[in-house]
Design a protein around this motif. Structure first.
Motif, PDB file in Angstrom:
ATOM      1  N   LEU A   6       0.886  -1.305   0.105  1.00 43.73           N
ATOM      2  CA  LEU A   6       0.086   0.009  -0.180  1.00 43.73           C
ATOM      3  C   LEU A   6       0.885   1.280   0.030  1.00 43.73           C
ATOM      4  O   LEU A   6       1.836   1.384   0.908  1.00 43.73           O
ATOM      5  N   VAL A   7       0.636   2.108  -0.927  1.00 44.40           N
ATOM      6  CA  VAL A   7       1.562   3.158  -1.108  1.00 44.40           C
ATOM      7  C   VAL A   7       0.577   4.637  -1.098  1.00 44.40           C
ATOM      8  O   VAL A   7      -0.421   4.731  -1.908  1.00 44.40           O
ATOM      9  N   GLU A   8       0.882   5.381  -0.366  1.00 34.89           N
ATOM     10  CA  GLU A   8       0.251   6.787  -0.115  1.00 34.89           C
ATOM     11  C   GLU A   8       1.306   7.777  -0.656  1.00 34.89           C
ATOM     12  O   GLU A   8       2.320   7.896  -0.295  1.00 34.89           O
ATOM     13  N   ARG A  38      -4.402   1.937  -8.950  1.00 31.27           N
ATOM     14  CA  ARG A  38      -3.433   2.901  -9.367  1.00 31.27           C
ATOM     15  C   ARG A  38      -3.843   4.073  -9.475  1.00 31.27           C
ATOM     16  O   ARG A  38      -4.281   4.697 -10.643  1.00 31.27           O
ATOM     17  N   GLY A  39      -3.766   4.860  -8.248  1.00 30.75           N
ATOM     18  CA  GLY A  39      -4.113   6.375  -8.448  1.00 30.75           C
ATOM     19  C   GLY A  39      -5.573   6.759  -8.325  1.00 30.75           C
ATOM     20  O   GLY A  39      -5.957   7.761  -9.040  1.00 30.75           O
ATOM     21  N   ALA A  40      -6.469   5.556  -8.236  1.00 35.35           N
ATOM     22  CA  ALA A  40      -8.069   5.935  -8.385  1.00 35.35           C
ATOM     23  C   ALA A  40      -8.478   6.909  -7.243  1.00 35.35           C
ATOM     24  O   ALA A  40      -7.634   7.109  -6.326  1.00 35.35           O
ATOM     25  N   GLN A  41      -9.572   7.673  -7.293  1.00 39.30           N
ATOM     26  CA  GLN A  41     -10.111   8.403  -6.555  1.00 39.30           C
ATOM     27  C   GLN A  41     -10.189   7.697  -5.084  1.00 39.30           C
ATOM     28  O   GLN A  41     -11.087   6.603  -5.160  1.00 39.30           O
ATOM     29  N   THR A  42     -10.266   8.681  -4.148  1.00 36.69           N
ATOM     30  CA  THR A  42     -10.345   7.989  -2.600  1.00 36.69           C
ATOM     31  C   THR A  42     -11.355   8.870  -2.062  1.00 36.69           C
ATOM     32  O   THR A  42     -11.652   9.760  -2.348  1.00 36.69           O
ATOM     33  N   GLU A  43     -12.066   8.153  -1.164  1.00 37.54           N
ATOM     34  CA  GLU A  43     -13.349   8.714  -0.356  1.00 37.54           C
ATOM     35  C   GLU A  43     -13.172   8.347   1.099  1.00 37.54           C
ATOM     36  O   GLU A  43     -13.206   7.038   1.325  1.00 37.54           O
ATOM     37  N   SER A  44     -12.760   9.158   1.957  1.00 40.08           N
ATOM     38  CA  SER A  44     -12.666   8.586   3.361  1.00 40.08           C
ATOM     39  C   SER A  44     -13.874   8.213   4.032  1.00 40.08           C
ATOM     40  O   SER A  44     -14.786   9.074   3.897  1.00 40.08           O
ATOM     41  N   TRP A  49      -8.285  10.460   6.967  1.00 38.81           N
ATOM     42  CA  TRP A  49      -7.331   9.950   5.871  1.00 38.81           C
ATOM     43  C   TRP A  49      -7.917  10.339   4.477  1.00 38.81           C
ATOM     44  O   TRP A  49      -8.730   9.651   4.324  1.00 38.81           O
ATOM     45  N   ASN A  50      -7.173  10.989   3.560  1.00 36.25           N
ATOM     46  CA  ASN A  50      -7.514  11.274   2.594  1.00 36.25           C
ATOM     47  C   ASN A  50      -6.332  11.541   1.519  1.00 36.25           C
ATOM     48  O   ASN A  50      -5.952  12.761   0.963  1.00 36.25           O
ATOM     49  N   PRO A  51      -5.768  10.459   1.052  1.00 37.29           N
ATOM     50  CA  PRO A  51      -4.385  10.525   0.121  1.00 37.29           C
ATOM     51  C   PRO A  51      -4.743  11.220  -0.951  1.00 37.29           C
ATOM     52  O   PRO A  51      -5.655  10.958  -1.899  1.00 37.29           O
ATOM     53  N   GLN A  52      -3.675  11.911  -1.434  1.00 37.36           N
ATOM     54  CA  GLN A  52      -3.626  12.517  -2.977  1.00 37.36           C
ATOM     55  C   GLN A  52      -3.664  11.549  -4.138  1.00 37.36           C
ATOM     56  O   GLN A  52      -4.383  11.503  -4.891  1.00 37.36           O
TER      57      GLN A  52
END
Length: 100
Positions: A6-8, A38-44, A49-52
């Motif tokens: 897992l990479v932030e 791979r770089g998909a949109q995230t939603e906390s 926690w809301n990584p770029q």
């Protein structure tokens, strides 16, 4: 047992980060790695926690993930990433193959 990496990532040089991405894909195959996210949109859903950018990789084992991370092939890409972004990276043993 399979493993996930897992990479932030917080990118401060987008052009250089694109160069990193070009180098990374070819380094995974030798170690049995593949992208799951791979770089998909995230939603906390909880916490702040809301990584770029979030990347998740799958490997056949923790050892294969560690071998990839320390490999000469990935070291070239990793050094580009160090100049392009700040990252946090974890390897964790999975309970089984993704999607099983």
């Amino acid at each position: 047992m399979s493993a996930l990496v897992l990479v932030e990532v917080s990118i401060h040089n987008p052009e250089l980060y694109e160069e990193y991405k070009k180098h990374t894909l070819g380094t995974l195959q030798k170690y049995g790695g593949k992208f799951v996210v791979r770089g998909a949109q995230t939603e906390s859903l909880e916490g702040d926690w809301n990584p770029q950018r979030l990347v998740i990789l799958e490997f056949p084992s923790v050892q294969s993930a560690k071998d990839w991370w320390s490999s000469p092939e990935y070291t070239v890409a990793k050094n580009i990433r160090y100049r392009a972004a700040q990252s946090k990276m974890l390897v964790v043993e999975s309970v089984g193959p993704v999607g099983a």
